[in-house]
Design a protein around this motif. Structure first.
Motif, mmCIF file in Angstrom:
data_model
loop_
_atom_site.group_PDB
_atom_site.id
_atom_site.type_symbol
_atom_site.label_atom_id
_atom_site.label_comp_id
_atom_site.label_asym_id
_atom_site.label_seq_id
_atom_site.Cartn_x
_atom_site.Cartn_y
_atom_site.Cartn_z
ATOM 1 N N ASP A 288 0.839 -1.195 0.000
ATOM 2 C CA ASP A 288 0.000 0.000 0.000
ATOM 3 C C ASP A 288 0.873 1.242 0.000
ATOM 4 O O ASP A 288 2.049 1.199 0.378
ATOM 5 N N ARG A 289 0.259 2.346 -0.397
ATOM 6 C CA ARG A 289 0.917 3.641 -0.233
ATOM 7 C C ARG A 289 -0.066 4.601 0.404
ATOM 8 O O ARG A 289 -1.288 4.512 0.208
ATOM 9 N N ILE A 290 0.475 5.524 1.198
ATOM 10 C CA ILE A 290 -0.326 6.521 1.892
ATOM 11 C C ILE A 290 0.182 7.893 1.478
ATOM 12 O O ILE A 290 1.397 8.141 1.512
ATOM 13 N N PHE A 291 -0.713 8.753 1.073
ATOM 14 C CA PHE A 291 -0.302 10.094 0.666
ATOM 15 C C PHE A 291 -1.335 11.123 1.104
ATOM 16 O O PHE A 291 -2.466 10.775 1.500
ATOM 17 N N LEU A 292 -0.931 12.393 1.046
ATOM 18 C CA LEU A 292 -1.786 13.504 1.450
ATOM 19 C C LEU A 292 -2.260 14.288 0.236
ATOM 20 O O LEU A 292 -1.567 14.372 -0.780
ATOM 21 N N LEU A 293 -3.442 14.871 0.370
ATOM 22 C CA LEU A 293 -3.976 15.831 -0.590
ATOM 23 C C LEU A 293 -4.392 17.071 0.191
ATOM 24 O O LEU A 293 -5.035 16.952 1.241
ATOM 25 N N HIS A 294 -4.025 18.261 -0.295
ATOM 26 C CA HIS A 294 -4.289 19.502 0.437
ATOM 27 C C HIS A 294 -5.308 20.366 -0.298
ATOM 28 O O HIS A 294 -5.308 20.448 -1.536
ATOM 29 N N SER A 295 -6.128 21.058 0.467
ATOM 30 C CA SER A 295 -7.134 21.943 -0.127
ATOM 31 C C SER A 295 -6.499 23.162 -0.775
ATOM 32 O O SER A 295 -7.121 23.797 -1.629
ATOM 33 N N SER A 296 -5.277 23.516 -0.392
ATOM 34 C CA SER A 296 -4.615 24.704 -0.933
ATOM 35 C C SER A 296 -4.427 24.618 -2.445
ATOM 36 O O SER A 296 -4.360 25.646 -3.129
ATOM 37 N N ASP A 297 -4.318 23.398 -2.991
ATOM 38 C CA ASP A 297 -4.223 23.231 -4.447
ATOM 39 C C ASP A 297 -5.395 22.407 -4.982
ATOM 40 O O ASP A 297 -5.280 21.723 -5.987
ATOM 41 N N ASN A 298 -6.515 22.499 -4.246
ATOM 42 C CA ASN A 298 -7.755 21.796 -4.642
ATOM 43 C C ASN A 298 -7.562 20.288 -4.739
ATOM 44 O O ASN A 298 -8.148 19.623 -5.607
ATOM 45 N N PHE A 299 -6.721 19.752 -3.860
ATOM 46 C CA PHE A 299 -6.505 18.306 -3.724
ATOM 47 C C PHE A 299 -5.929 17.684 -4.994
ATOM 48 O O PHE A 299 -6.202 16.521 -5.296
ATOM 49 N N GLU A 300 -5.131 18.443 -5.716
ATOM 50 C CA GLU A 300 -4.568 17.956 -6.975
ATOM 51 C C GLU A 300 -3.253 17.196 -6.773
ATOM 52 O O GLU A 300 -3.060 16.118 -7.328
ATOM 53 N N GLN A 301 -2.321 17.759 -6.000
ATOM 54 C CA GLN A 301 -0.979 17.218 -5.879
ATOM 55 C C GLN A 301 -0.905 16.159 -4.783
ATOM 56 O O GLN A 301 -1.327 16.385 -3.659
ATOM 57 N N GLU A 302 -0.345 15.001 -5.117
ATOM 58 C CA GLU A 302 -0.159 13.933 -4.133
ATOM 59 C C GLU A 302 1.162 14.142 -3.400
ATOM 60 O O GLU A 302 2.207 14.327 -4.021
ATOM 61 N N HIS A 303 1.109 14.099 -2.067
ATOM 62 C CA HIS A 303 2.298 14.232 -1.228
ATOM 63 C C HIS A 303 2.467 12.914 -0.463
ATOM 64 O O HIS A 303 1.794 12.688 0.552
ATOM 65 N N GLU A 304 3.341 12.082 -0.953
ATOM 66 C CA GLU A 304 3.463 10.742 -0.386
ATOM 67 C C GLU A 304 4.051 10.777 1.023
ATOM 68 O O GLU A 304 5.035 11.460 1.293
ATOM 69 N N ILE A 305 3.435 9.996 1.911
ATOM 70 C CA ILE A 305 3.954 9.818 3.262
ATOM 71 C C ILE A 305 4.880 8.614 3.304
ATOM 72 O O ILE A 305 6.024 8.700 3.738
ATOM 73 N N THR A 306 4.387 7.485 2.830
ATOM 74 C CA THR A 306 5.199 6.268 2.844
ATOM 75 C C THR A 306 4.528 5.179 2.019
ATOM 76 O O THR A 306 3.376 5.317 1.602
ATOM 77 N N LYS A 307 5.259 4.108 1.810
ATOM 78 C CA LYS A 307 4.722 2.863 1.266
ATOM 79 C C LYS A 307 4.903 1.795 2.335
ATOM 80 O O LYS A 307 5.887 1.802 3.082
ATOM 81 N N THR A 308 3.964 0.864 2.412
ATOM 82 C CA THR A 308 4.047 -0.191 3.420
ATOM 83 C C THR A 308 4.378 -1.523 2.763
ATOM 84 O O THR A 308 3.850 -1.849 1.703
ATOM 85 N N GLU A 309 5.258 -2.269 3.416
ATOM 86 C CA GLU A 309 5.611 -3.589 2.901
ATOM 87 C C GLU A 309 4.520 -4.611 3.192
ATOM 88 O O GLU A 309 4.381 -5.602 2.479
#
Length: 208
Positions: free
Chosen positions: A154-175
């Motif tokens: 799996d991968r976990i990432f963030l989406l921010h309202s400042s760019d209308n949830f367009e850009q993915e900001h990855e937190i991590t990937k899980t093994e």
């Protein structure tokens, strides 16, 4: 589960709803809070459909709404029906403006029966509780199939309202398969992530 066209019609009839804003006339007398139901002000929004979940952002600026939609399936329960997750901005007079469709998942009628299997696509979308209006998203990297060889599940990432949830900001990937996340005070990327794998009885808690 839905078995006949009549079942489908009943499901749509009883589960379709419209989101409304209700203004309460609240009074506080002798430290007792009361409101009068006869003075409720109800304003309908344009959001209508089979709404399975509504969540407001921590700063009350956005809504996250889950819509179940057709085509339905007679093979799986409604929790695996097609699902669209949409973000709305709350404007003046509680008017809601569509910002972005976060995901549109097809019917999940082919999830493997093995443990550690999950729905493919962005299966978890929710607010980061210690930020104003940021979303965290969990997405399978193995198509939800535990038998598929993959370095990361799996991968976990963030989406921010400042760019209308367009850009993915990855937190991590899980093994292993993602289980849960707890965001810590401060930056939204400081968190505890639990991952596990049923077949090997392994569970890991990562501090990022």
């Amino acid at each position: 589960m839905l078995k006949t066209p009549h079942d489908r019609d009943l499901f749509i009839h009883y589960c379709t709803s419209t989101l409304c804003w209700v203004k309460l006339n609240i009074s506080n007398q002798n430290d007792e809070i009361t409101f009068s139901s006869s003075e409720l002000i109800v304003n309908k929004t344009s959001m209508s459909g089979i709404i399975s979940e509504i969540r407001c952002s921590p700063d009350f600026s956005h809504l996250l709404v889950h819509f179940i939609h057709e085509p339905f399936s007679s093979q799986v329960p409604y929790s695996r029906f097609p699902l669209t997750v949409v973000s709305y901005r709350i404007g003046e007079n509680a008017n809601c403006q569509l910002v972005k469709v976060i995901c549109d998942l097809p019917v999940a009628d082919s999830i493997p029966t093995a443990h550690d299997a999950c729905r493919p696509g962005r299966r978890i979308v929710s607010w980061v509780l210690n930020e104003n209006s940021s979303l965290y998203v969990v997405e399978a990297l193995d198509e939800g199939n535990p038998k598929k060889v993959s370095n990361f599940r799996d991968r976990i990432f963030l989406l921010h309202s400042s760019d209308n949830f367009e850009q993915e900001h990855e937190i991590t990937k899980t093994e292993l398969r993602y289980s849960e996340i707890l965001f810590l005070e401060g930056s939204g990327k400081r968190c505890l992530i639990r991952e596990r794998w049923w077949s090997s009885k392994i569970e890991i808690l990562n501090h990022l």
